[in-house]
Design an enzyme around this catalytic site. Structure first.
Site, PDB file in Angstrom:
ATOM      1  N   GLY B 254       0.756  -1.257  -0.189  1.00 14.30           N
ATOM      2  CA  GLY B 254       0.106   0.139   0.098  1.00 14.30           C
ATOM      3  C   GLY B 254       0.794   1.153   0.109  1.00 14.30           C
ATOM      4  O   GLY B 254       2.046   1.228   0.143  1.00 14.30           O
ATOM      5  N   HIS B 255       0.198   2.266  -0.137  1.00 11.46           N
ATOM      6  CA  HIS B 255       0.916   3.756  -0.279  1.00 11.46           C
ATOM      7  C   HIS B 255       1.532   4.022   1.187  1.00 11.46           C
ATOM      8  O   HIS B 255       1.090   3.635   2.195  1.00 11.46           O
ATOM      9  CB  HIS B 255      -0.098   4.722  -0.770  1.00 11.46           C
ATOM     10  CG  HIS B 255      -1.221   4.981   0.397  1.00 11.46           C
ATOM     11  ND1 HIS B 255      -1.338   5.745   1.453  1.00 11.46           N
ATOM     12  CD2 HIS B 255      -2.535   4.382   0.261  1.00 11.46           C
ATOM     13  CE1 HIS B 255      -2.320   5.575   2.037  1.00 11.46           C
ATOM     14  NE2 HIS B 255      -3.395   4.951   1.295  1.00 11.46           N
TER      15      HIS B 255
END
Lengths: 365, 365, 365
Positions: B254-255
């Protein structure tokens, strides 16, 4: 570059400090360096960094305490402000307008105004790509595909024949829209059918017959689809992703699935064939929904849940197998108490036994 | 082709037999056929095949018993020797040096010495690809990307604008580096927030606002990334994969995730946004790590674990929800004992009851 | 367009009505509109729609009750009939024969008769692509690859050097065949080894050494591989997908895995390195099989299962950790009974205690 005053106005925050400062970057407070950095403070923990004196400008949730003398913008819903700020400082993907000389467009395809078709993109016969669409590179659009306006297809996206994509859709790299569904049948009842009926494997999948997918996928307006996600086409009809719904990366959407509007589905979720997801539902990462199961509107499925049956609207679910959150909590408490409960019972029995033994000593003692 | 003597010297093993034999292939003992096959015996079970007399040459862990008269190389850590052997007999991917006539390189991009840029690769403006890099085919490099030296990008890899990749990195086919993060916010507090606060769905995601990803991904030196894995860019800052870390296939990063150095992360793991993985940690396949959670250094997460909170360094974790291995084992034992414990209590109560009844027979009997 | 009579004959159903009606589409009963739509009724629930009078033609399972006056075809195994119908009305992918001018074929590659090689496909040296194969677009075939006849590779498929694919194989978009295996070793025994031996992390992965993958992947005849699925090559030998086996989307197949014939493996399953799956086995979505584990023939693994050891043939498995279905059911029943059992014991103890107290009142009362 924007001034602090412009930013405060754009996000509707209260400015305390010098409105004329030029801001070049929005950064996490730990990365703030110079006079043109604007630190974005989301949590109380991050606010502690304000006290160091390294930060010249900051956006801070109203009410958070600190001793900073920085230029401040006070805001009330910081995560929403973050959305606004990233819009203000958005750095759109490099996708120059025009048709790259190494793109392959079928002569019967129709392209709108101001499209950007990057290198190694192909568009099949009779397909339509609307105004302002961007196909970054290596994008494959099959035959008879309809794409609305202002849609962005990142590198490596595959859109199969006859699929339809709406307006303002964003599709991240290497997404597959319109792969064939996983649909097979055995000539005679197979092993799975025997397990369902008897609990045991009594018949065998000696031959597996393919059910072809002659349907399509429809992606409505304002949908976003994360990298590597795969959406299978319907067997006869359609697989549909509702308006405004956002899918994260590496999600499996089976054939004939219907997802409602404004859903948020987190990465690596698997939606079985013909499952139905209501409007505004949220499904946490790595959860699984079986074939033919319905999730109501506004359901909230916790990450890692294994759904096994229909989920009513407005229900929070959790666990494997998934149960309503309240039930899960109660059961957890109950199960944790069991060893203690049993210990207590053991003591009570011991007390009773001692009393009985002292009143009526066992023979021979 | 190498001689048995050369191989023994390269892997630091003890040769017993004819050093001059030419070896063409390293094979599993069950696949050994001729005089130029070298059977690699990793386990005691495989060593049994040595007794068949079919094997002319073998690498064997010191101490394993057998009755073979084959030429042998005795080694102490066979799996390490396997690594050395595969280096010796490595068959590098077909990627001829030079720039294919069907590649699209922006005139402002800079390429190092001796690069191999295969067909249908594109490199965007201001990007830099270092010496000896190989882009196999259909690779998309966006704008302002930095790639070090000796890095290998297999077919179908996508690297988004502004991402940075180090030296000697290997990226397997169809990997996505730099997709946008899955980051959205509702204008008013939404359904997930209400579940967190009240355990129930009391507010609704009527509107979902996009948080753009204006950050990037940084992949440090000597990293390897498995096929189909997707690494999202940071919202404001970076997503970082530490030096020497190896990611398997179909992993979601994920970011704003930070992964330390020399980690091993097995296939289909999901790492939630802003999670932090310490150095040298190992995460088994299909495990999930939630947003904002920290895993310490040298943690070992068992396959299929559902992490729910911070994990201290040097901790072995297992289960859904994941707990330390020791706790898991103890709880398993406890839970398995419960039915027996209850049966015993039942018997004790019966004994007491019988005794009381025989001393004081119930009225009416 | 087919007549109802032709369709009835093709699927072996009993026609009741006008054999001469022309059928243009097969649709779900809810989507049936005009005189040339044939509604396909799979379930009793769908049969209710027959009563509305909107449906002109329908395929109905024999024995299902309704009051429709539509033209009917009665069938006995509707899902098998669905397979036949989709074959009759199949809409093959757009892949015109010939070699697109923007394909890159190595001069030493050999192509069979009547192949379709779409835009941005590349075929490496010494590779062979058999008669009637279709490579839709952006397909990468490495060096020394063998592909049989009548095989269909959708857009974005990657086939690595030396891999072999049989006849009539269908590979959905963005599949990776022949990525490198995830195989590493530490110079000294590492953290995972110490956890296995002691339950604790006592040694550390200070250096990670790569084991190169010099083997390949063999995909036998009539296999189908779903979108985004990744199949790693063997370390020394092969990874093999048996004849007739169907893999769904986003599946991980580790190095040196062997899958038997006619298996059905549902999306997002992970098969660890060197695992072996027997013939005709079915593995439900999101299940995990660890390294080196063997699943027998005709096993049925429930969705979301976490396999932890060898599974005998003809066994239905479920759960995390997975156990035989019967055992799972018994244990579930037992565990659910526990709280009630304990409540009963408590009551019995109370009764005993009351009795004892009434006979021998505690001192001081």
């Amino acid at each position: 570059m924007k001034t602090l005053g412009e930013i405060a106005a754009f996000v509707g925050g209260e400015l305390r400090g010098d409105a004329s400062v030029w801001i070049a970057r929005i950064v996490h407070p730990s990365a703030a360096k110079g006079k043109s950095d604007l630190a974005f403070v989301l949590s109380e923990k991050a606010a502690a960094l304000l006290n160091d004196g390294q930060i010249a400008n900051a956006i801070v949730p109203a009410g958070v305490e600190h001793s900073s003398s920085a230029n401040l913008i006070l805001v009330s819903r910081p995560r929403l402000v973050l959305a606004q700020l990233t819009e203000l400082f958005e750095r759109p993907v490099h996708a120059p307008p025009g048709i790259n000389h190494l793109a392959e467009i079928d002569p019967t395809a129709r392209l709108g105004q101001n499209v950007a078709i990057g290198p190694f993109c192909s568009i099949g016969p009779n397909s339509v790509v609307g105004d302002n669409c961007r196909l970054v590179s290596n994008v494959t659009i099959g035959a008879n595909v309809l794409i609305g306006t202002d849609t962005l297809l990142h590198a490596g996206v595959r859109v199969g024949d006859r699929c339809e994509i709406g307006n303002r859709v964003i599709v991240q790299p290497n997404v597959v829209i319109g792969g064939d569904g996983f649909a097979f049948v055995t000539r005679e009842p197979g092993s799975v059918e025997s397990v369902r009926q008897t609990g045991e494997v009594k018949s065998f999948n000696n031959e597996v017959v393919r059910i072809h997918s002659i349907g399509n996928v429809i992606v409505e307006d304002d949908v976003e689809i994360g990298a590597g996600t795969c959406i299978d086409r319907g067997t006869l009809g359609e697989t549909r992703i509702g308006k405004g719904t956002k899918l994260d990366n590496l999600i499996q959407v089976g054939h004939n699935v219907t997802i409602g509007e404004n859903c948020l589905i987190v990465s690596q979720v698997g939606l079985g064939g013909s499952s139905k997801i209501g409007h505004r539902s949220v499904i946490g990462g790595q959860s699984g929904v079986p074939d033919h199961v319905t999730i109501g509107n506004d359901a909230v499925i916790h990450a890692g849940s294994g759904i096994t049956g229909h989920v009513p609207s407005k229900t929070a679910m959790i666990g494997i197998p998934a149960v309503p959150l309240r039930e899960f909590m109660e059961r957890e408490v109950k199960m944790r108490r069991l060893p203690n409960l049993i210990r207590e019972l053991k003591q009570q029995i011991g007390t009773l036994s001692d009393k009985l033994n002292s009143l009526f000593p066992p023979q021979g003692s």
